[in-house]
Design a protein around this motif. Structure first.
Motif, PDB file in Angstrom:
ATOM      1  N   PHE A   9       0.823  -1.205   0.000  1.00  0.00           N
ATOM      2  CA  PHE A   9       0.000   0.000   0.000  1.00  0.00           C
ATOM      3  C   PHE A   9       0.861   1.260   0.000  1.00  0.00           C
ATOM      4  O   PHE A   9       0.651   2.198  -0.764  1.00  0.00           O
ATOM      5  N   THR A  10       1.844   1.290   0.879  1.00  0.00           N
ATOM      6  CA  THR A  10       2.547   2.542   1.135  1.00  0.00           C
ATOM      7  C   THR A  10       3.546   2.908   0.034  1.00  0.00           C
ATOM      8  O   THR A  10       3.696   4.090  -0.286  1.00  0.00           O
ATOM      9  N   ALA A  11       4.228   1.895  -0.540  1.00  0.00           N
ATOM     10  CA  ALA A  11       5.282   2.237  -1.502  1.00  0.00           C
ATOM     11  C   ALA A  11       4.742   2.948  -2.756  1.00  0.00           C
ATOM     12  O   ALA A  11       5.248   4.023  -3.110  1.00  0.00           O
ATOM     13  N   PRO A  12       3.687   2.407  -3.424  1.00  0.00           N
ATOM     14  CA  PRO A  12       3.193   3.150  -4.594  1.00  0.00           C
ATOM     15  C   PRO A  12       2.641   4.531  -4.214  1.00  0.00           C
ATOM     16  O   PRO A  12       2.799   5.497  -4.971  1.00  0.00           O
ATOM     17  N   LEU A  13       2.041   4.611  -3.035  1.00  0.00           N
ATOM     18  CA  LEU A  13       1.504   5.906  -2.585  1.00  0.00           C
ATOM     19  C   LEU A  13       2.642   6.921  -2.446  1.00  0.00           C
ATOM     20  O   LEU A  13       2.594   8.037  -2.975  1.00  0.00           O
ATOM     21  N   TYR A  14       3.684   6.523  -1.755  1.00  0.00           N
ATOM     22  CA  TYR A  14       4.832   7.404  -1.534  1.00  0.00           C
ATOM     23  C   TYR A  14       5.465   7.798  -2.872  1.00  0.00           C
ATOM     24  O   TYR A  14       5.758   8.968  -3.128  1.00  0.00           O
ATOM     25  N   LEU A  15       5.632   6.801  -3.744  1.00  0.00           N
ATOM     26  CA  LEU A  15       6.263   7.085  -5.041  1.00  0.00           C
ATOM     27  C   LEU A  15       5.436   8.091  -5.836  1.00  0.00           C
ATOM     28  O   LEU A  15       5.982   9.003  -6.463  1.00  0.00           O
ATOM     29  N   SER A  16       4.115   7.929  -5.813  1.00  0.00           N
ATOM     30  CA  SER A  16       3.286   8.858  -6.593  1.00  0.00           C
ATOM     31  C   SER A  16       3.384  10.267  -6.030  1.00  0.00           C
ATOM     32  O   SER A  16       3.179  11.247  -6.737  1.00  0.00           O
ATOM     33  N   GLU A  17       3.700  10.374  -4.734  1.00  0.00           N
ATOM     34  CA  GLU A  17       3.727  11.701  -4.116  1.00  0.00           C
ATOM     35  C   GLU A  17       5.060  12.421  -4.246  1.00  0.00           C
ATOM     36  O   GLU A  17       5.126  13.632  -4.096  1.00  0.00           O
ATOM     37  N   ILE A  18       6.112  11.689  -4.503  1.00  0.00           N
ATOM     38  CA  ILE A  18       7.393  12.381  -4.658  1.00  0.00           C
ATOM     39  C   ILE A  18       7.806  12.533  -6.124  1.00  0.00           C
ATOM     40  O   ILE A  18       8.689  13.306  -6.447  1.00  0.00           O
ATOM     41  N   ALA A  19       7.141  11.785  -7.026  1.00  0.00           N
ATOM     42  CA  ALA A  19       7.595  11.786  -8.426  1.00  0.00           C
ATOM     43  C   ALA A  19       7.155  13.050  -9.164  1.00  0.00           C
ATOM     44  O   ALA A  19       6.022  13.488  -9.007  1.00  0.00           O
ATOM     45  N   PRO A  20       8.060  13.617  -9.985  1.00  0.00           N
ATOM     46  CA  PRO A  20       7.601  14.659 -10.900  1.00  0.00           C
ATOM     47  C   PRO A  20       6.689  13.995 -11.934  1.00  0.00           C
ATOM     48  O   PRO A  20       6.907  12.842 -12.282  1.00  0.00           O
ATOM     49  N   ARG A  21       5.676  14.731 -12.381  1.00  0.00           N
ATOM     50  CA  ARG A  21       4.654  14.003 -13.138  1.00  0.00           C
ATOM     51  C   ARG A  21       5.143  13.433 -14.451  1.00  0.00           C
ATOM     52  O   ARG A  21       4.583  12.461 -14.952  1.00  0.00           O
ATOM     53  N   THR A  22       6.185  14.024 -15.044  1.00  0.00           N
ATOM     54  CA  THR A  22       6.658  13.497 -16.325  1.00  0.00           C
ATOM     55  C   THR A  22       7.352  12.146 -16.161  1.00  0.00           C
ATOM     56  O   THR A  22       7.604  11.455 -17.133  1.00  0.00           O
ATOM     57  N   MET A  23       7.724  11.809 -14.929  1.00  0.00           N
ATOM     58  CA  MET A  23       8.391  10.516 -14.707  1.00  0.00           C
ATOM     59  C   MET A  23       7.554   9.599 -13.830  1.00  0.00           C
ATOM     60  O   MET A  23       8.001   8.534 -13.419  1.00  0.00           O
ATOM     61  N   ARG A  24       6.327  10.037 -13.516  1.00  0.00           N
ATOM     62  CA  ARG A  24       5.572   9.332 -12.483  1.00  0.00           C
ATOM     63  C   ARG A  24       5.301   7.874 -12.841  1.00  0.00           C
ATOM     64  O   ARG A  24       5.485   6.974 -12.025  1.00  0.00           O
ATOM     65  N   GLY A  25       4.871   7.647 -14.104  1.00  0.00           N
ATOM     66  CA  GLY A  25       4.562   6.276 -14.516  1.00  0.00           C
ATOM     67  C   GLY A  25       5.775   5.377 -14.356  1.00  0.00           C
ATOM     68  O   GLY A  25       5.703   4.286 -13.784  1.00  0.00           O
ATOM     69  N   ALA A  26       6.912   5.850 -14.858  1.00  0.00           N
ATOM     70  CA  ALA A  26       8.124   5.019 -14.812  1.00  0.00           C
ATOM     71  C   ALA A  26       8.547   4.767 -13.373  1.00  0.00           C
ATOM     72  O   ALA A  26       8.959   3.662 -13.013  1.00  0.00           O
ATOM     73  N   LEU A  27       8.444   5.788 -12.530  1.00  0.00           N
ATOM     74  CA  LEU A  27       8.909   5.601 -11.153  1.00  0.00           C
ATOM     75  C   LEU A  27       7.990   4.675 -10.357  1.00  0.00           C
ATOM     76  O   LEU A  27       8.460   3.878  -9.549  1.00  0.00           O
ATOM     77  N   ILE A  28       6.692   4.741 -10.610  1.00  0.00           N
ATOM     78  CA  ILE A  28       5.816   3.795  -9.899  1.00  0.00           C
ATOM     79  C   ILE A  28       6.034   2.386 -10.467  1.00  0.00           C
ATOM     80  O   ILE A  28       5.951   1.395  -9.745  1.00  0.00           O
ATOM     81  N   SER A  29       6.373   2.300 -11.764  1.00  0.00           N
ATOM     82  CA  SER A  29       6.656   0.969 -12.350  1.00  0.00           C
ATOM     83  C   SER A  29       7.849   0.306 -11.680  1.00  0.00           C
ATOM     84  O   SER A  29       7.966  -0.919 -11.676  1.00  0.00           O
ATOM     85  N   LEU A  30       8.762   1.134 -11.153  1.00  0.00           N
ATOM     86  CA  LEU A  30       9.922   0.559 -10.465  1.00  0.00           C
ATOM     87  C   LEU A  30       9.479  -0.364  -9.344  1.00  0.00           C
ATOM     88  O   LEU A  30      10.097  -1.377  -9.061  1.00  0.00           O
ATOM     89  N   HIS A  31       8.384   0.020  -8.705  1.00  0.00           N
ATOM     90  CA  HIS A  31       7.858  -0.812  -7.621  1.00  0.00           C
ATOM     91  C   HIS A  31       7.477  -2.188  -8.158  1.00  0.00           C
ATOM     92  O   HIS A  31       7.828  -3.216  -7.595  1.00  0.00           O
ATOM     93  N   GLN A  32       6.761  -2.182  -9.295  1.00  0.00           N
ATOM     94  CA  GLN A  32       6.368  -3.469  -9.888  1.00  0.00           C
ATOM     95  C   GLN A  32       7.599  -4.258 -10.331  1.00  0.00           C
ATOM     96  O   GLN A  32       7.642  -5.477 -10.210  1.00  0.00           O
ATOM     97  N   LEU A  33       8.615  -3.529 -10.827  1.00  0.00           N
ATOM     98  CA  LEU A  33       9.835  -4.227 -11.242  1.00  0.00           C
ATOM     99  C   LEU A  33      10.433  -4.984 -10.055  1.00  0.00           C
ATOM    100  O   LEU A  33      10.840  -6.129 -10.158  1.00  0.00           O
ATOM    101  N   MET A  34      10.439  -4.315  -8.908  1.00  0.00           N
ATOM    102  CA  MET A  34      10.990  -4.955  -7.709  1.00  0.00           C
ATOM    103  C   MET A  34      10.127  -6.149  -7.284  1.00  0.00           C
ATOM    104  O   MET A  34      10.641  -7.132  -6.760  1.00  0.00           O
ATOM    105  N   VAL A  35       8.810  -6.047  -7.491  1.00  0.00           N
ATOM    106  CA  VAL A  35       7.947  -7.189  -7.178  1.00  0.00           C
ATOM    107  C   VAL A  35       8.398  -8.383  -8.014  1.00  0.00           C
ATOM    108  O   VAL A  35       8.593  -9.502  -7.501  1.00  0.00           O
ATOM    109  N   THR A  36       8.622  -8.137  -9.315  1.00  0.00           N
ATOM    110  CA  THR A  36       8.991  -9.260 -10.192  1.00  0.00           C
ATOM    111  C   THR A  36      10.387  -9.778  -9.857  1.00  0.00           C
ATOM    112  O   THR A  36      10.630 -10.978  -9.903  1.00  0.00           O
ATOM    113  N   VAL A  37      11.306  -8.858  -9.497  1.00  0.00           N
ATOM    114  CA  VAL A  37      12.652  -9.302  -9.105  1.00  0.00           C
ATOM    115  C   VAL A  37      12.551 -10.162  -7.841  1.00  0.00           C
ATOM    116  O   VAL A  37      13.212 -11.191  -7.718  1.00  0.00           O
ATOM    117  N   GLY A  38      11.687  -9.749  -6.925  1.00  0.00           N
ATOM    118  CA  GLY A  38      11.492 -10.523  -5.688  1.00  0.00           C
ATOM    119  C   GLY A  38      10.972 -11.926  -5.989  1.00  0.00           C
ATOM    120  O   GLY A  38      11.451 -12.911  -5.421  1.00  0.00           O
TER     121      GLY A  38
END
Ligand code: BGC
Length: 469
Positions: free
Chosen positions: A131-160
């Motif tokens: 819950f918290t990680a995507p929320l935090y990422l969406s709040e600190i990301a500049p909007r032009t990079m927001r999609g990519a930065l929230i995707s990093l979370h999913q990337l880590m899920v798949t790496v895990g």
């Protein structure tokens, strides 16, 4: 800073230094996804050995598997309240610490009951992180990079997930399930240390009236004064809404729409059938004619690799193509792959070539998910909620993600036995096809649009599919 057609400041992370800072901050926060993935991946490999040591039957095994998801559902629900009360960063730290402790407890478990207790705690930690990680990422990301930065979370899920599949394969020779469950404490400790260096969310700070601190954080993350001022003004405007969370849900029908949209998106993600493959991959390889445990374990590792690799496609495309075209592509690929797999099971898989094609279909399905619904759904869920209801809205959709995950996982074997093998895959194919229509009808395109603008349109009563661009 450049002006957009909507007259809003574009939050480009202008200086390379600022960009680096944002990316580094995001990478650390996204590591929370690693815990999520490790936990999804670890149990399939450990379970047979646990069953042998404790002499437990099918029902107790189901409890051992699903106790984590039940914990995660409640962890997600409770963390909405926690992230609001104490902030995003401390919540993530509590999640990481709990994860480390619960992993240790699982690895030392002296009875199945203790193991189940440990997995509930582990689930609570995963629920907090998811819950918290995507929320935090969406709040600190500049909007032009927001999609990519929230995707990093999913990337880590798949790496895990991949790391867990590999560690399962490595420990399977010795059958040491205690190590399988215990090693995942180490990345949790690393995350805890990394989190110490992160800034707090500027949006959360402002919601607590700590504007000076928020300004300092934004200065570091944005690097240009004008963007900082515009963003602070927009956040301040949104904070004027009278109700929050549950109160807002009860009093505001526009907010109810975004909550239901988030819930629907997460149900869609889980009903693609992704976790059926994640939890039962060896069994599916068995259906495709690969009988040996060795083939099945390595097949599972290949699933993990394709899952990670295809997530990069999403990261590269999300802020260029937009969310909706990616979702259309992904749902179509998944529907076709599952329909073909079903047809092959219907006709009967005989001989080398058809076995290879069946496995290829499975991998194409995984690739279709990882390049689309995997990251896109988490991104959209983090983007569509208004600030005063963001914690509540994301907590509700994350809770539903885990509930739907549990249901999909718990019904797969029953579906195979009652509907039949081919029919089960066709059922999932039809659902993926239906999700294309739901996306056309209800999902907004949020590419390059500020969270503030999405909120304005939502609250002005625009149809959901138009609250983005
Ligand atoms: C989903 C998980 C799934 C994973 C697979 C995530 O986005 O929420 O349920 O196991 O992707 O990579």
């Amino acid at each position: 800073m450049s002006a957009t057609p909507h007259g809003l400041a574009a939050n480009h992370a202008a200086h390379p230094h600022t960009r680096f800072h944002v990316v580094l901050t995001s990478v650390i926060a996204a590591l929370a996804g690693l815990l999520f993935g490790l936990d999804i991946g670890v149990i399939s490999g450990a379970l047979p050995f646990i069953a042998k040591q404790f002499h437990v039957g099918d029902q107790m095994q189901e409890w051992i598997v699903s106790s984590m998801m039940v914990g995660a559902a409640f962890g997600a629900l409770g963390s909405g309240w926690m992230a609001k009360a104490i902030g995003r960063k401390p919540s993530l730290m509590i999640g990481a610490a709990l994860f480390a402790g619960a992993s240790a407890l699982c690895s030392f478990a002296w009875s199945p009951e203790v193991l189940i207790g440990g997995r509930v705690l582990l689930g609570i930690a995963v629920g907090i992180a998811s819950f918290t990680a995507p929320l935090y990422l969406s709040e600190i990301a500049p909007r032009t990079m927001r999609g990519a930065l929230i995707s990093l979370h999913q990337l880590m899920v798949t790496v895990g997930i991949l790391a867990a599949f590999l560690s399962n394969t490595a420990f399977s020779g010795s059958g040491d399930w205690r190590w399988m469950l215990g090693v995942i404490a180490f990345p949790a400790v690393a995350l805890l240390i990394g989190l110490l260096f992160l800034p707090r969310s500027p949006r959360w700070l402002m919601s607590k009236g700590r504007n000076e601190e928020a300004e300092k954080v934004l200065d570091r993350l944005r690097g240009d004064r004008k963007s900082v001022e515009t963003e602070m003004r927009e956040i301040a405007d949104q904070l004027k809404v009278e109700f929050q969370g549950w109160g807002l849900f009860r009093s505001n029908s526009n907010f109810r729409r975004s909550v239901w949209l988030g819930v629907m998106l997460q149900v869609m993600q889980q009903l693609t059938g992704i976790n059926v493959v994640m939890y039962y991959a060896p069994r599916i390889f068995g259906l495709a004619g690969y009988g040996s445990a060795h083939d099945q374990l390595w097949g599972t590792v290949i699933v993990g690799v394709v899952n990670v690799a295809s997530t990069f496609i999403a990261i590269g495309l999300v802020d260029r193509w937009g969310r909706k075209p990616i979702l259309y592509t992904g749902f179509s690929v998944m529907a076709l792959a599952l329909a073909t797999l079903g047809a092959m099971l219907h006709v009967g898989i005989t001989g080398g070539t058809s076995q290879i094609i069946a496995v290829a279909m499975l991998l194409i399905f995984i690739a279709g998910f990882a390049m689309s619904a995997g990251p896109m759904i988490w991104i959209l869920c983090a983007e569509i909620q208004p600030i005063k209801g963001r914690d509540f809205g994301i907590a509700a959709s994350t809770f539903v993600n885990w509930v739907a995950n549990t249901i999909a996982g718990a019904t797969f074997l029953t579906l195979l036995n009652t509907l039949g093998h081919a029919q089960t895959f066709w059922l999932y194919a039809v659902m993926n096809a239906a999700f294309i229509l739901l996306t056309i009808w209800l999902v907004p395109e949020t590419k390059g649009v500020s969270l503030e603008q999405i909120e304005r349109k939502l609250m002005a009563g625009e149809p959901l599919r138009r609250i983005g661009q």
